[in-house]
Write a protein that holds these residues in place. Structure first.
Motif, short mmCIF file in Angstrom:
data_model
loop_
_atom_site.label_atom_id
_atom_site.label_comp_id
_atom_site.label_asym_id
_atom_site.label_seq_id
_atom_site.Cartn_x
_atom_site.Cartn_y
_atom_site.Cartn_z
N TYR A 42 -14.63 -38.74 -1.92
CA TYR A 42 -14.46 -37.45 -1.26
C TYR A 42 -14.25 -37.72 0.22
N ASN B 39 -12.32 -37.17 4.11
CA ASN B 39 -12.12 -36.00 4.98
C ASN B 39 -10.94 -35.17 4.48
N ILE C 88 -4.35 -41.48 9.78
CA ILE C 88 -3.44 -40.49 10.37
C ILE C 88 -1.99 -40.98 10.32
N ARG D 227 -4.80 -38.45 4.63
CA ARG D 227 -4.15 -38.15 5.89
C ARG D 227 -5.08 -37.64 6.98
N ALA D 228 -6.27 -37.20 6.59
CA ALA D 228 -7.20 -36.75 7.64
C ALA D 228 -7.80 -37.94 8.38
N ALA E 275 -12.23 -33.06 1.91
CA ALA E 275 -13.04 -32.00 2.50
C ALA E 275 -12.19 -30.83 2.96
N LEU E 276 -10.95 -31.10 3.30
CA LEU E 276 -10.07 -30.02 3.75
C LEU E 276 -9.10 -29.54 2.67
N PHE F 41 -2.87 -30.01 7.51
CA PHE F 41 -4.24 -29.48 7.56
C PHE F 41 -4.37 -28.13 8.25
N LYS F 42 -3.28 -27.63 8.79
CA LYS F 42 -3.30 -26.26 9.29
C LYS F 42 -2.93 -25.30 8.17
N THR G 85 -0.14 -35.52 9.15
CA THR G 85 -1.52 -35.09 9.37
C THR G 85 -1.56 -33.73 10.06
N MET G 86 -0.73 -33.56 11.07
CA MET G 86 -0.79 -32.29 11.81
C MET G 86 -0.22 -31.15 10.98
N ALA H 289 -10.15 -42.59 11.02
CA ALA H 289 -9.31 -42.14 12.14
C ALA H 289 -9.65 -42.83 13.44
N GLN H 290 -10.77 -43.51 13.52
CA GLN H 290 -11.19 -44.05 14.81
C GLN H 290 -10.84 -45.52 15.00
N CYS I 67 -4.23 -38.92 19.07
CA CYS I 67 -5.45 -39.08 18.28
C CYS I 67 -6.48 -39.89 19.06
#
Lengths: 810, 224
Positions: free
Chosen positions: A248, A250, A222, A218-219, A253-254, A231-232, A227-228, A696-697, A85
């Motif tokens: 709302y 991320n 992480i 989880r978006a 959003a997914l 979201f797929k 997370t991986m 996430a950052q 990440c």
């Protein structure tokens, strides 16, 4: 893990039982460095494990000319799949951060003023033992406290070497007063799941067909592999993801659907979902009959309390028909349906019962120990070590045992701290040892944490960066970063279990050292002088010495603190691993960073983005159930609901899922999840409820000075509902003042439709006040400046979403 | 060889691992506005309900690239596989290419006093025999797939044959090579994330455009 206790009685309270030190090893050169010429040494690739957050993802460090140039994902690790990440990739900037702690330092000015003197390691250890003219040393403190080792408090952040520190402080130095991140993070959900379904488990998001994520994000926060995996698969690609959150995110959003819920009302929602499932008979009856304890009482409880969707609508703000639909859809998708356990769950006063209710809800669909549900998986064995643990007769039990119903070995950070600063502790806590934690930013009510440090006679911190907490220290011991050390080998349990190793990528820079080496040095300095104090005050020791002699008791009964460090970390790892898997496997582990049995035949690349770790039929989805009988399991024709309903003993005391835990009543805690109006805190008109979270950052407050990550997010902004911001004439970027009974901050505003009315949010981790952090200093605001330091009554965990605030434009 | 990339943009979680990996891999200048790649974000609401879409992006390595045409010194050029490159030694910083680029994919690198842009990791990875770019390799949800449009049996073309896709700003006529995979199973999301005039392509409908543009430009491709 085993502990060898050589003397007659245990310490009061709980003792952490993690171990190091140990037995003999061959003299094999572990790194084989002598075989490498200089060029190979300077240009190489080393597999290791990331420590930019708690996930421990596998990375490959690229070294050129002795400098770490790049961190790439190591695809061999099932937990982190094949990714790294943004924080993981930016780990290089933790290593080469110019503001790093480079040398041991001793305070020379007023505590907290930030004035330190560079000293040698020996001088630093000397200062810890003897003090300076500015502060007292351990020798004087323990002399005055007549060898009550528990007067030394200590805390640690999560990490692979946390136990190295904790074990030294608890098992060798002998203090019971440990606090860690649990009570400001995941205590409620982990313990609630353990009590209800036997363990926290792992959400099998690769195979779940319906997932409710409430509050979990989880978006942005992480967690691997969650997370991986999820979201797929959202939006018509396999799973339906329902996100329930005042924000709302991320994740929303997914998701397939987002429902904005009022803060602190999630329990009402889950009870109403349960009501529908029970009322309409949607639960897996066979599973419940075979695997659930106390269901009849729970059914009666849910129905008689009228936890109807209409009732919940009034509390949560989520429409009743929506609740009904979710309950039905969830059970239709079961057993591949999960009410996600969540991670940082220190939200509100009812948090424990909320997590109990979600665990039971998932269990009603039989989504426990089954593919697509909450699974427990398998953990690969590693051999254990023993440490010769001394018992100190005068070391008293931990001070915070009465702050909540169940206070474990990790304590209640807030309850513990407040006892000390309010002088309610049964005996004084006089020294504080901090490893890799930054309570000045991470524990609610910063002013009180500051007071704690100010009250101490001695503050020692081990860290890599000059955090706000480090600034409060008397002695600073610089740890090297994760890229410069080998940590204890770790087994990662789950559906696809493996063992992975954090290897040293380059030698420690400056004079920094691994925590293992730091404690080794300290043990040599402290061992004899502190033993002399014990000999004076410890009556058990005095008796023993009369019988067996001083040197025998010192050596055989574990009072020699240095015996824990007679072998290096590398030697211990080699021994732990090779005892189980052999020397050949060990060299493969070091070469590839990851090992599991049959890896050579199982592990393969499927496409340029995907790898397979275990064939599907070798994965550990169901580990508790007996082999299915042929009539329900025949080839491709599988009745999954039937399969899931089979009997299997979960790790609770009874072996069954527990709806009704009678023993809790004795502790003043509801035996079954119950909505308590008196524990619900309303938000008066004109005020807002504050909530916090992650993105996430950044990792908490640990990456606050990372040059690369600051490119992405310079400071935090406070989210406020757009309509309400308009009313208050607050525009994007306006500076606002936020005030709570705890404190106030100023921060820039971010009016948005992505948050419901009457709630404000800003992300955790900003607002550092240490001016030794050139880049991180005073960016945005710290959430714990304003969060009230209330605790929930079960574990004494923080309640970070129960503070009402006022907001005004500056 | 004709290098291109497909993006399953509906899996993007906007974590920006790709941005960091790009900077670390290629030594891109620090600074929030110094980006070879980025995650575009569109945020709005319908009847008060918020929605957010993410469009991870970078240089489209257009087959008919206007940035190459406007460059007075030959600093902008096509490399092997049609990768659009910027030669820092030849750049005089006239910024004509930055004006010409429809995607705002170029910026000034103050360290070299020259224009910088995405290279598909040609120098650090692809030319060394690797088959993924740094952004693809690090991505948690594996949004990107780098590959060769000339390889009909390769992963990329197989994917484009299976999935519909669109490109950004097709009307500019530059024949871009970032293929955004059309969200097939969620029409609501698809409608929210695509402009009304976006053309949804299949491999059959787009392949002729690629071939035509390649024919026009391939003679300019320079092996480096």
């Amino acid at each position: 893990m085993k502990i060898e206790v050589s003397r007659r009685k245990f310490l009061q309270g709980s003792v952490a039982l993690t171990i190091f030190g140990g037995s003999t090893l061959s003299s094999m050169n572990l790194l084989g460095d002598h075989d490498l010429n200089r060029k190979e040494l300077l240009n190489k690739k080393v597999p290791t494990l990331c420590e930019m957050c708690v996930n421990k993802c596998a990375a490959i460090a690229h070294i050129q000319e002795g400098i770490v140039k790049k961190l790439d994902p190591n695809p061999r690790f099932p937990k982190s799949r094949n990714m790294l990440c943004p924080r993981g990739v930016a780990g290089i900037h933790a290593l080469y951060d110019p503001d790093r702690l480079k040398y041991p330092l001793v305070r020379v000015g007023k505590r907290g003023a930030g004035k330190f003197k560079r000293v040698t390691w020996d001088e630093a250890y000397h200062a810890i033992l003897h003090g300076t003219k500015e502060f007292k040393g351990l020798k004087q403190i323990l002399e005055e406290e007549r060898d009550n080792r528990s007067t030394i408090g200590y805390c640690a952040g999560e990490g692979m070497a946390e136990h190295t520190f904790k074990s030294f402080m608890a098992n060798k130095l002998g203090s019971t007063n440990f606090v860690n991140h649990a009570s400001i993070c995941l205590q409620t959900t982990v313990s609630a799941h353990a009590l209800t379904i036997g363990a926290y488990g792992q959400a099998d998001l690769t195979n779940a067909n319906y997932v409710i994520m409430a509050g979990a994000n989880r978006a942005e926060a992480i967690v691997t592999p969650d997370t991986m995996d999820i979201f797929k698969r959202t939006r018509g690609r396999g799973t339906t993801l329902i996100v329930i959150d005042p924000r709302y995110t991320n994740t929303a959003a997914l998701a397939d659907e987002w429902l904005g819920i009022k803060v602190g009302t999630d329990l009402a929602l889950v009870l109403a979902l349960t009501y529908i499932v029970i009322k309409e008979g949607l639960y897996n009856k066979k599973f419940v009959a075979q695997n659930v304890n106390g269901f009849d009482a729970y059914r009666e409880h849910i129905i008689s309390n009228h936890y109807t969707p209409e009732w919940a609508e009034g509390i949560t703000g989520i429409r009743a028909e929506k609740i009904v639909k979710i309950a039905r859809d969830f059970m239709a998708a079961s057993p591949r349906a999960i009410y996600y356990q969540g991670r940082r769950t220190t939200w509100g006063f009812q948090d424990f019962q909320l997590r109990r209710a979600t665990a039971i809800f998932t269990a009603l669909g039989a989504g426990i120990d089954v593919k697509g549900g909450i699974v427990f998986g398998k953990k690969l064995t590693l051999a254990s070590h023993t440490v010769n643990t001394p018992i100190y007769a005068n070391a008293l039990g931990r001070i915070d045992q009465d702050v909540a119903a169940i206070v474990g070995a990790n304590g209640s950070w807030i309850g513990w701290r407040n006892k000390i600063i309010e002088s309610k502790s049964p005996y004084p806590i006089r020294a504080m040892f901090t490893y890799k934690q930054n309570p000045m930013l991470s524990v609610p009510n910063v002013a009180k944490t500051k007071k704690l440090f100010e009250m101490m006679d001695l503050v020692v911190t081990i860290d890599t960066m000059p955090s706000d907490t480090v600034i409060m220290s008397d002695v600073i011991l610089p740890e090297c970063t994760y890229l410069e050390r080998e940590d204890p080998i770790k087994s990662f349990g789950g559906v696809e279990p493996s063992i992975a190793l954090r290897q040293k990528v380059i030698d420690p820079l400056y004079e920094s050292r691994p925590v293992f080496e730091i404690l080794k040095g300290l043990s040599h300095k402290l061992s004899r002088p502190l033993w002399e104090i014990t000999q004076k005050y410890d009556e058990d020791v005095i008796d023993e010495i009369k019988e067996r002699g001083e040197s025998t008791v010192y050596r055989e009964d574990g009072f020699d603190l240095t015996d824990a460090f007679s072998h290096s970390q590398e030697q211990i790892n080699q021994e732990c691993f090779t005892k189980e898997y052999g020397a050949e496997a060990y060299s493969k582990l070091r070469e590839g960073g990851v090992y599991y049995p049959n890896m050579e035949s199982y592990f393969k690349q499927i496409s340029s983005n995907e790898y397979e770790y275990y064939p599907d039929d070798k994965r550990y989805y169901s580990v508790l159930k007996e082999k299915p009988k042929s009539e329900i399991y025949s080839g491709d024709c599988v009745d999954e609901k039937e399969l899931a309903s089979m009997e299997g003993k979960v790790a609770t005391k009874s072996g069954k899922v527990e709806c009704n835990l009678a023993f809790l009543t004795k502790k003043g805690v509801d035996a079954m999840p119950t909505w308590r109006e008196e524990l619900y805190r309303d938000t008066p008109k004109g005020k807002f409820r504050f909530i916090t979270g992650r993105h996430a950052q950044f990792t908490q407050n640990a990456t606050t000075n990372n040059a690369m990550l600051l490119d992405l997010v310079r400071e935090n902004y406070v989210w406020i509902n757009k309509r309400q911001a308009d009313e208050l004439m607050i525009a994007h970027g306006d500076l606002v003042e936020i005030t709570s009974p705890t404190g106030s901050v100023t921060i820039k505003a971010y009016p948005t439709n992505k948050i419901i009315e009457d709630v404000v949010f800003y992300v955790h981790g900003f607002g550092a006040t240490s001016d030794a952090l050139t880049l991180g200093y005073r960016n945005g605001a710290s959430d714990n400046m304003i969060i009230a330091d209330d605790i929930e009554r079960v574990f004494g965990s923080a309640v970070m979403h129960e503070t009402n605030i006022e907001i005004k434009k500056v | 060889m004709n290098f291109a990339m497909a993006l399953d943009y509906q899996s993007c979680i906007n974590c920006k691992a790709c941005e960091i990996a790009c900077k670390e891999e290629n030594g891109v200048q620090l600074g929030a506005d110094k980006q070879r790649i980025w995650v575009g974000q569109r945020e709005s609401s319908i009847f008060g309900n918020p929605f957010v879409n993410y469009y991870p992006s970078q240089c489209n390595h257009c087959q008919d690239a206007p940035c190459v045409d406007v460059c007075p010194t030959g600093a902008s050029y096509f490399a092997e596989g049609g990768i659009v490159m910027a030669d820092k030694d030849k750049c005089i910083l006239c910024k004509g290419c930055m004006e010409a680029c429809p995607y705002d994919a170029r910026f000034v690198d103050d360290k070299f006093v020259a224009v910088d842009k995405c290279t598909f990791c040609y120098d650090t990875r692809i030319s060394q025999g690797e088959t993924t770019t740094a952004c693809q390799a690090t991505c948690p949800t594996k949004v990107r797939l780098f590959g060769d449009l000339d390889d009909e049996e390769g992963e990329l073309v197989k994917l484009l044959k299976r999935r519909k896709f669109f490109v950004l700003k097709e009307a500019e006529g530059t024949v871009p090579k970032l293929f955004y995979l059309f969200p097939e199973n969620d029409t609501h999301f698809a409608e929210n994330s695509i402009a009304h005039d976006t053309t949804i392509h299949t491999w059959e409908s787009f392949k002729p455009l690629i071939e035509k543009a390649k024919q026009k430009r391939e003679s300019q491709w320079i092996s480096i």
